[in-house]
Motif scaffolding. Structure first.
Motif, PDB file in Angstrom:
ATOM      1  N   THR A 163       0.834  -1.199   0.000  1.00 44.43           N
ATOM      2  CA  THR A 163       0.000   0.000   0.000  1.00 44.43           C
ATOM      3  C   THR A 163       0.866   1.245   0.000  1.00 44.43           C
ATOM      4  OG1 THR A 163      -0.128  -0.064   2.399  1.00 44.43           O
ATOM      5  CG2 THR A 163      -1.895  -1.136   1.185  1.00 44.43           C
ATOM      6  N   THR A 202      -5.525   2.697  -2.040  1.00 41.97           N
ATOM      7  CA  THR A 202      -4.768   1.504  -1.657  1.00 41.97           C
ATOM      8  C   THR A 202      -4.956   1.164  -0.183  1.00 41.97           C
ATOM      9  OG1 THR A 202      -2.805   2.865  -1.262  1.00 41.97           O
ATOM     10  CG2 THR A 202      -3.044   1.878  -3.444  1.00 41.97           C
ATOM     11  N   GLN A 206      -6.883  -2.156  -0.566  1.00 47.79           N
ATOM     12  CA  GLN A 206      -5.888  -3.182  -0.289  1.00 47.79           C
ATOM     13  C   GLN A 206      -5.748  -3.450   1.210  1.00 47.79           C
ATOM     14  OE1 GLN A 206      -3.114  -1.339  -3.746  1.00 47.79           O
ATOM     15  NE2 GLN A 206      -2.112  -2.869  -2.491  1.00 47.79           N
TER      16      GLN A 206
END
Length: 332
Positions: A163, A202, A206
């Motif tokens: 990330t 992200t 993520q």
């Protein structure tokens, strides 16, 4: 490319200078000051030389991080870790807070024709993920060399764990506000918006799904695997220490009483044979007893202070010694 190369050279130079300074430093406070000043020095020097300050800081940090354990002792490392944890938390909080407050203004100031920035940000995030997969995939062959195959699972987990955070923000914020002619630099707001949106994308997508991806990949280590790895590593360290002590005993370079004392402690740590009906080993019983003894010592120490039999300085020194000993014993 030249900017990155110049920043790398300056970062390496700063790391070398700091390495020489820290080799001659034994004061934890001075060591902490040097550690905190180092990234700022690397950044300012690189920016003054018109190279990448962010690259300089990263290179200096990587070089010093690989050799930091040889430059400090236990007391300095304990203090540095405590300071780093607080400083990193504060800096990350400040950076994300400032960017979050500025983001609405940056979006409003976007020039005409940039209304598609959400799609652009999504496309950039997809490209970054794809590039990371292609970059990490050839490296996964070393994970299982006996099979000799590329592992998409490993590459996928490594990619999904990558990330974006403070570093891209720092790089974007380092872009100057004005050109050399004094005009506002065109495109800077769009770069900041795309960077922030990628970081948020992200972290949210993520970050919140990383655990599920790792579990589905079959690569996650179970808690017992991690505990077994830690236990094996501790045994290896204790065996190395025991071999060294046996060597000293053969040379008769250390008093026998000291050798026996250390040998008994190391042998107890290596003994996994239960010595009680509940499965408690000698090392478990020793650590539990030491925790109880330290608790008694703590009580007596504060009683001495309350009775004005010791000074505040003595209290702090002895309290730190007891805390370090208890921390070294681990959890009860």
């Amino acid at each position: 490319m030249l900017l990155g190369g110049g920043g790398s050279l300056l970062g390496a130079a700063v790391a070398g200078l700091v390495w020489l300074l820290r080799r001659r430093t034994t004061d934890p406070v001075l060591e902490t000051v040097i550690a905190l000043v180092t990234p700022y020095a690397a950044y300012v020097l690189a920016e003054s030389a018109h190279t990448s300050g962010v690259t300089s800081v990263v290179v200096a940090g990587v070089l010093l991080g690989r050799s930091g354990h040889r430059l400090t002792d236990a007391n300095i490392r304990l203090q540095l870790h405590a300071v780093y944890a607080v400083v990193v938390f504060l800096l990350e909080s400040v950076v994300f807070s400032i960017v979050g407050l500025e983001l609405p203004t940056l979006v409003r100031e976007l020039p005409a024709g940039t209304g598609w920035w959400p799609l652009q940000s999504t496309a950039i995030a997809a490209v970054l993920i794809a590039v990371r997969v292609l970059w990490t995939l050839p490296l996964t062959r070393a994970v299982k060399p006996s099979r000799g195959r590329l592992s998409w699972r490993v590459a996928g987990v490594v990619t999904w764990a990558g990330t974006r955070g403070v570093m891209p923000l720092a790089a974007a914020l380092s872009i100057p506000l004005l050109t050399e002619g004094g005009d506002r630099l065109a495109g800077r707001p769009l770069v900041l918006v795309l960077t922030v949106s990628n970081v948020v994308l992200t972290l949210v997508v993520q970050g919140l799904t990383l655990a599920a991806v790792v579990n589905r990949s079959g690569l996650a280590l179970e808690p017992e695997h991690t505990a077994r790895e830690e236990e094996d590593a501790r045994d290896e360290l204790n065996r190395a220490a025991l071999d060294h002590v046996d060597g000293l005993a053969e040379l008769e370079a250390v008093p026998e009483t000291a050798v026996d004392r250390v040998r008994r402690a190391l042998t107890a740590r290596l003994d996994r044979t239960p010595e009680a009906p509940d499965g408690t080993t000698a090392d478990d019983a020793y650590r539990q007893l030491r925790h109880e003894v330290i608790a008694v010592q703590n009580t007596r120490l504060h009683r001495l202070y309350e009775e004005h039999r010791i000074s505040d300085t003595t209290l702090r020194v002895l309290q730190r010694d007891l805390d370090l000993e208890q921390a070294a014993l681990g959890r009860n």
